[in-house]
Design a protein around this motif. Structure first.
Motif, PDB file in Angstrom:
ATOM      1  N   PHE A  75       0.837  -1.206   0.000  1.00 45.00           N
ATOM      2  CA  PHE A  75       0.000   0.000   0.000  1.00 45.00           C
ATOM      3  C   PHE A  75       0.871   1.255   0.000  1.00 45.00           C
ATOM      4  N   CYS A  76       1.862   1.293   0.883  1.00 47.95           N
ATOM      5  CA  CYS A  76       2.713   2.479   0.980  1.00 47.95           C
ATOM      6  C   CYS A  76       3.542   2.683  -0.285  1.00 47.95           C
ATOM      7  N   LEU A  80       2.401   6.255  -1.179  1.00 50.58           N
ATOM      8  CA  LEU A  80       3.260   7.198  -0.469  1.00 50.58           C
ATOM      9  C   LEU A  80       4.705   7.182  -0.972  1.00 50.58           C
ATOM     10  N   PHE A  81       5.222   6.014  -1.295  1.00 51.65           N
ATOM     11  CA  PHE A  81       6.619   5.895  -1.700  1.00 51.65           C
ATOM     12  C   PHE A  81       6.753   5.047  -2.962  1.00 51.65           C
ATOM     13  N   PRO A  82       6.151   5.482  -4.057  1.00 55.02           N
ATOM     14  CA  PRO A  82       6.269   4.693  -5.285  1.00 55.02           C
ATOM     15  C   PRO A  82       7.718   4.651  -5.760  1.00 55.02           C
ATOM     16  N   LYS A  83       8.031   3.681  -6.571  1.00 56.87           N
ATOM     17  CA  LYS A  83       9.383   3.540  -7.087  1.00 56.87           C
ATOM     18  C   LYS A  83       9.819   4.831  -7.766  1.00 56.87           C
ATOM     19  N   GLY A  84      11.003   5.301  -7.399  1.00 57.48           N
ATOM     20  CA  GLY A  84      11.506   6.551  -7.961  1.00 57.48           C
ATOM     21  C   GLY A  84      11.108   7.778  -7.175  1.00 57.48           C
ATOM     22  N   ALA A  85      10.377   7.615  -6.085  1.00 57.83           N
ATOM     23  CA  ALA A  85       9.996   8.764  -5.260  1.00 57.83           C
ATOM     24  C   ALA A  85      11.246   9.474  -4.770  1.00 57.83           C
ATOM     25  N   GLN A 255       2.155  14.845   1.593  1.00 57.43           N
ATOM     26  CA  GLN A 255       2.921  16.070   1.383  1.00 57.43           C
ATOM     27  C   GLN A 255       4.163  16.106   2.266  1.00 57.43           C
ATOM     28  N   TRP A 256       4.021  15.642   3.503  1.00 57.96           N
ATOM     29  CA  TRP A 256       5.182  15.587   4.390  1.00 57.96           C
ATOM     30  C   TRP A 256       6.253  14.682   3.793  1.00 57.96           C
ATOM     31  N   ALA A 257       5.842  13.498   3.337  1.00 57.81           N
ATOM     32  CA  ALA A 257       6.804  12.551   2.770  1.00 57.81           C
ATOM     33  C   ALA A 257       7.518  13.162   1.570  1.00 57.81           C
ATOM     34  N   MET A 258       6.769  13.812   0.687  1.00 56.18           N
ATOM     35  CA  MET A 258       7.373  14.429  -0.483  1.00 56.18           C
ATOM     36  C   MET A 258       8.300  15.575  -0.096  1.00 56.18           C
ATOM     37  N   ALA A 259       7.925  16.352   0.927  1.00 62.38           N
ATOM     38  CA  ALA A 259       8.753  17.470   1.363  1.00 62.38           C
ATOM     39  C   ALA A 259      10.079  16.981   1.936  1.00 62.38           C
ATOM     40  N   ILE A 260      10.047  15.890   2.690  1.00 60.77           N
ATOM     41  CA  ILE A 260      11.280  15.337   3.260  1.00 60.77           C
ATOM     42  C   ILE A 260      12.193  14.819   2.149  1.00 60.77           C
TER      43      ILE A 260
END
Length: 287
Positions: A75-76, A80-85, A255-260
């Motif tokens: 799921f994540c 939230l963390f697709p390949k290449g994120a 958004q937090w995950a992407m910002a980090i």
């Protein structure tokens, strides 16, 4: 029973100078400012569409009927963390032991910090650095080669994730937080060695020695930051908590995950490259 599941595991952490700071305690000003700067970038980053959020919440409801950690991972990795994120500048590893020398260790006590094996770990490949920078990176420590390498091909990590399943397998976010405490302390130790070498070279600038970790199951997610105070002590503190079935909170977590990750591949990487160049330059002048 794994030590991270033991009710007294926080005692083990404290004996090795790893502490949980109360979520409502004021962190050091530099750390608070860093977290505020990261969060301020969130509105400018791409958001999940309402359709994708709705699909994610439907899947969370399905996971609530029964799931395991593998289901949470899938799921994540989808939402939230697709390949290449994080882009091509970042390297991620899954279920890999962090190098033992990066785990906090107080040699005068028997209690130890369990060797971290994060479900997901973000850092840098050597291809992010010029040849001369890579040489400096591999020789940061006088006795330990590749000191800043936390896992295979992954250097200077800054973001760890632990998955648990709250439906069917008795997953615990408390245990996940304990795992985050050890893994993020290792991240801090890796950068601390770079900062130590910067100081030895006479540079007053330092890399921001803050990292992030996420404990997540199919209901809740807790985001933590980790920092270092003084020569020994590591402090982990919850930054935010998310009810995943709430669309707004799920979107905020994304958004937090992407910002980090954006910080990791941008500002932080630039600071590391500057540090390696400075250390190398001072070495050449001394020769």
């Amino acid at each position: 029973m794994e030590r991270v599941k033991d009710p007294d595991y926080h005692d083990d952490l404290q004996l090795n100078y790893v502490f949980f700071r109360h979520p409502q305690e004021q962190p050091p000003n530099t750390v608070a400012a860093h977290v505020a700067r990261i969060s301020s970038k969130m509105p400018r980053l791409p958001k999940l569409s309402p359709e994708i959020v709705a699909k994610a919440i439907y899947e969370l409801d399905t996971l609530g009927l029964g799931c395991n950690e593998g289901d949470i991972r899938k799921f994540c990795n989808t939402y939230l963390f697709p390949k290449g994120a994080g882009g091509r500048r970042l390297l991620s590893s899954e279920n890999t032991n962090i190098a033992r020398h990066l785990v906090p260790n107080n040699p005068v006590v028997r209690s130890v910090v369990s060797r971290p094996r994060p479900e997901l770990l973000y850092g840098y490949p050597t291809t992010d650095f010029a040849w001369d920078q890579s040489i400096t990176l591999s020789n940061l420590h006088p006795q330990i080669n590749n000191y800043a390498k936390a896992a295979t091909k992954l250097f200077l990590p800054f973001f760890t994730v632990e998955f648990k399943a709250a439906a069917g397998t008795g997953g615990s976010l408390w245990v996940a937080a304990n795992q985050c405490a050890g893994a993020s302390a290792a991240c801090i130790k890796a950068v601390n060695q770079v900062n130590t070498r910067l100081g030895d070279a006479g540079c007053i600038r330092r890399i921001h020695n803050v990292c992030y970790s996420l404990a997540i199951d199919n209901n809740l997610a807790q985001l933590f930051k980790k920092d270092k105070e003084g020569n020994l002590s590591f402090y982990i503190q919850r930054v935010d908590c998310f009810l995943l079935l709430n669309p707004e909170q799920f979107s905020r977590l994304h958004q937090w995950a992407m910002a980090i990750l954006h910080w990791g591949q941008g500002e932080r990487l630039r600071q590391i490259r500057f540090a390696l160049d400075y250390i190398q330059s001072e070495q050449q002048m001394a020769e």
